[in-house]
Design a protein around this motif. Structure first.
Motif, PDB file in Angstrom:
ATOM      1  N   VAL A  30     -70.845  22.393 -12.214  1.00 49.28           N
ATOM      2  CA  VAL A  30     -70.751  21.921 -13.598  1.00 49.28           C
ATOM      3  C   VAL A  30     -69.492  22.471 -14.249  1.00 49.28           C
ATOM      4  O   VAL A  30     -69.217  23.671 -14.133  1.00 49.28           O
ATOM      5  N   ASP A  31     -68.720  21.618 -14.921  1.00 48.69           N
ATOM      6  CA  ASP A  31     -67.562  22.070 -15.694  1.00 48.69           C
ATOM      7  C   ASP A  31     -68.022  22.543 -17.066  1.00 48.69           C
ATOM      8  O   ASP A  31     -69.004  22.029 -17.615  1.00 48.69           O
ATOM      9  N   ALA A  32     -67.278  23.482 -17.645  1.00 44.27           N
ATOM     10  CA  ALA A  32     -67.566  23.985 -18.992  1.00 44.27           C
ATOM     11  C   ALA A  32     -69.038  24.375 -19.121  1.00 44.27           C
ATOM     12  O   ALA A  32     -69.740  23.954 -20.041  1.00 44.27           O
ATOM     13  N   THR A  90     -86.966  24.407 -12.070  1.00 45.36           N
ATOM     14  CA  THR A  90     -85.987  23.337 -11.932  1.00 45.36           C
ATOM     15  C   THR A  90     -85.438  23.355 -10.510  1.00 45.36           C
ATOM     16  O   THR A  90     -85.264  24.433  -9.925  1.00 45.36           O
ATOM     17  N   ALA A  91     -85.187  22.177  -9.963  1.00 46.72           N
ATOM     18  CA  ALA A  91     -84.623  22.077  -8.615  1.00 46.72           C
ATOM     19  C   ALA A  91     -83.638  20.914  -8.514  1.00 46.72           C
ATOM     20  O   ALA A  91     -83.242  20.537  -7.418  1.00 46.72           O
ATOM     21  N   ARG A  92     -83.286  20.314  -9.688  1.00 44.16           N
ATOM     22  CA  ARG A  92     -82.362  19.173  -9.663  1.00 44.16           C
ATOM     23  C   ARG A  92     -81.417  19.222 -10.842  1.00 44.16           C
ATOM     24  O   ARG A  92     -81.809  19.566 -11.955  1.00 44.16           O
ATOM     25  N   LEU A  93     -80.188  18.819 -10.577  1.00 40.81           N
ATOM     26  CA  LEU A  93     -79.172  18.629 -11.605  1.00 40.81           C
ATOM     27  C   LEU A  93     -79.030  17.124 -11.800  1.00 40.81           C
ATOM     28  O   LEU A  93     -78.914  16.373 -10.825  1.00 40.81           O
ATOM     29  N   VAL A  94     -79.088  16.668 -13.058  1.00 36.95           N
ATOM     30  CA  VAL A  94     -79.038  15.233 -13.353  1.00 36.95           C
ATOM     31  C   VAL A  94     -77.958  14.957 -14.399  1.00 36.95           C
ATOM     32  O   VAL A  94     -77.491  15.875 -15.074  1.00 36.95           O
ATOM     33  N   LEU A  95     -77.576  13.693 -14.513  1.00 39.80           N
ATOM     34  CA  LEU A  95     -76.629  13.284 -15.546  1.00 39.80           C
ATOM     35  C   LEU A  95     -77.396  12.780 -16.755  1.00 39.80           C
ATOM     36  O   LEU A  95     -78.398  12.077 -16.630  1.00 39.80           O
ATOM     37  N   LEU A  96     -76.885  13.112 -17.944  1.00 37.99           N
ATOM     38  CA  LEU A  96     -77.514  12.724 -19.207  1.00 37.99           C
ATOM     39  C   LEU A  96     -76.470  12.044 -20.081  1.00 37.99           C
ATOM     40  O   LEU A  96     -75.279  12.133 -19.812  1.00 37.99           O
ATOM     41  N   GLY A  97     -76.932  11.411 -21.148  1.00 39.76           N
ATOM     42  CA  GLY A  97     -76.019  10.860 -22.143  1.00 39.76           C
ATOM     43  C   GLY A  97     -74.997   9.906 -21.566  1.00 39.76           C
ATOM     44  O   GLY A  97     -73.821   9.988 -21.875  1.00 39.76           O
ATOM     45  N   GLY A  98     -75.461   8.994 -20.686  1.00 45.35           N
ATOM     46  CA  GLY A  98     -74.550   8.030 -20.103  1.00 45.35           C
ATOM     47  C   GLY A  98     -73.568   8.654 -19.124  1.00 45.35           C
ATOM     48  O   GLY A  98     -72.510   8.098 -18.846  1.00 45.35           O
ATOM     49  N   ARG A 160     -70.539  19.873 -18.541  1.00 42.16           N
ATOM     50  CA  ARG A 160     -69.970  18.568 -18.190  1.00 42.16           C
ATOM     51  C   ARG A 160     -70.043  18.355 -16.684  1.00 42.16           C
ATOM     52  O   ARG A 160     -69.855  19.301 -15.918  1.00 42.16           O
ATOM     53  N   PRO A 161     -70.255  17.114 -16.251  1.00 36.86           N
ATOM     54  CA  PRO A 161     -70.296  16.876 -14.804  1.00 36.86           C
ATOM     55  C   PRO A 161     -68.935  17.113 -14.161  1.00 36.86           C
ATOM     56  O   PRO A 161     -67.905  16.807 -14.747  1.00 36.86           O
ATOM     57  N   LYS A 162     -68.936  17.684 -12.943  1.00 38.65           N
ATOM     58  CA  LYS A 162     -67.698  17.900 -12.199  1.00 38.65           C
ATOM     59  C   LYS A 162     -67.267  16.630 -11.475  1.00 38.65           C
ATOM     60  O   LYS A 162     -66.125  16.505 -11.076  1.00 38.65           O
ATOM     61  N   THR A 163     -68.198  15.713 -11.267  1.00 39.42           N
ATOM     62  CA  THR A 163     -67.945  14.539 -10.445  1.00 39.42           C
ATOM     63  C   THR A 163     -68.374  13.269 -11.170  1.00 39.42           C
ATOM     64  O   THR A 163     -69.182  13.326 -12.099  1.00 39.42           O
ATOM     65  N   ARG A 164     -67.843  12.147 -10.738  1.00 32.43           N
ATOM     66  CA  ARG A 164     -68.266  10.856 -11.301  1.00 32.43           C
ATOM     67  C   ARG A 164     -69.489  10.294 -10.571  1.00 32.43           C
ATOM     68  O   ARG A 164     -70.052   9.292 -10.979  1.00 32.43           O
ATOM     69  N   ASP A 165     -69.878  10.949  -9.503  1.00 30.10           N
ATOM     70  CA  ASP A 165     -71.083  10.552  -8.775  1.00 30.10           C
ATOM     71  C   ASP A 165     -72.280  10.603  -9.735  1.00 30.10           C
ATOM     72  O   ASP A 165     -72.338  11.463 -10.608  1.00 30.10           O
TER      73      ASP A 165
END
Length: 195
Positions: A30-32, A90-98, A160-165
């Motif tokens: 994760v960035d920032a 917790t065991a997963r990292l997910v994307l939020l807010g689009g 912030r996500p590190k990847t666009r995946d």
């Protein structure tokens, strides 16, 4: 000019993992990465109080004024039952807010899900009292409430996500300790008898 504070019902994160290194290890994904102090899990998002009140006034065509909506909402928030602290994992990292925010998806105990459902039910009752018709439609269309999905996904926004995946990504399971529920930005609410 400072943005108006958003009002939420949330639980603060007291600890993630067995020590600071467990959380800081997420920095590789994760960035920032946000500081662990101040992390929280949102149970119900009300939004900027004045915006919510204006949404109610617009929907009811003025039958409920913004001042009435604010007064009723503050009294309702102050009267909500509290949720005690609890343990989760917790065991997963997910994307939020689009895709703009990375979050830890949290497996919460059943009683926490029940509490969150009770908050939504109480919100329905509040909106009924405010003369809002088609409450479900209002909830989904209110800009202040910001409901995008019918199902609640418990999560902690961490950076912030590190990847666009699009993910999600499995992580080493971590225990999470939460404190009791609170109203975020409560100090900015007008006194319950105001208006």
């Amino acid at each position: 000019m400072q943005a108006a504070p958003r009002i939420t019902v949330e639980v603060p994160v007291l600890r993630i993992g067995s020590g600071p290194a467990d959380y800081e290890g997420l920095g590789s994904r994760v960035d920032a990465l946000r500081r662990q102090q101040g992390l929280h899990l949102t149970l119900l998002h009300v939004g900027v109080l004045e915006d919510f009140a204006q949404d109610v006034t617009d929907w009811t065509k003025g039958n409920t004024t913004a001042e009435e909506a604010i007064r009723m909402t503050v009294a309702w928030l102050e009267g909500l039952p509290a949720l005690g602290g609890f343990s989760a994992s917790t065991a997963r990292l997910v994307l939020l807010g689009g895709g703009r925010v990375s979050g830890l998806e949290v497996e919460v105990p059943h009683h926490v899900r029940d509490y969150q459902v009770s908050l939504v039910k109480a919100l329905h009752e509040l909106l009924d009292e405010m003369l809002v018709d088609n409450v479900d439609d209002f909830i989904l269309s209110s800009r202040a409430l910001g409901f995008r999905y019918p199902r609640w996904t418990p999560h902690i926004a961490v950076g912030r996500p590190k990847t666009r995946d699009r993910g999600p990504w499995a992580i080493e399971p971590l225990a999470v300790e939460f404190g009791g529920s609170r109203i975020r930005n409560r100090q900015f609410l007008p006194a319950p008898d105001a208006g």
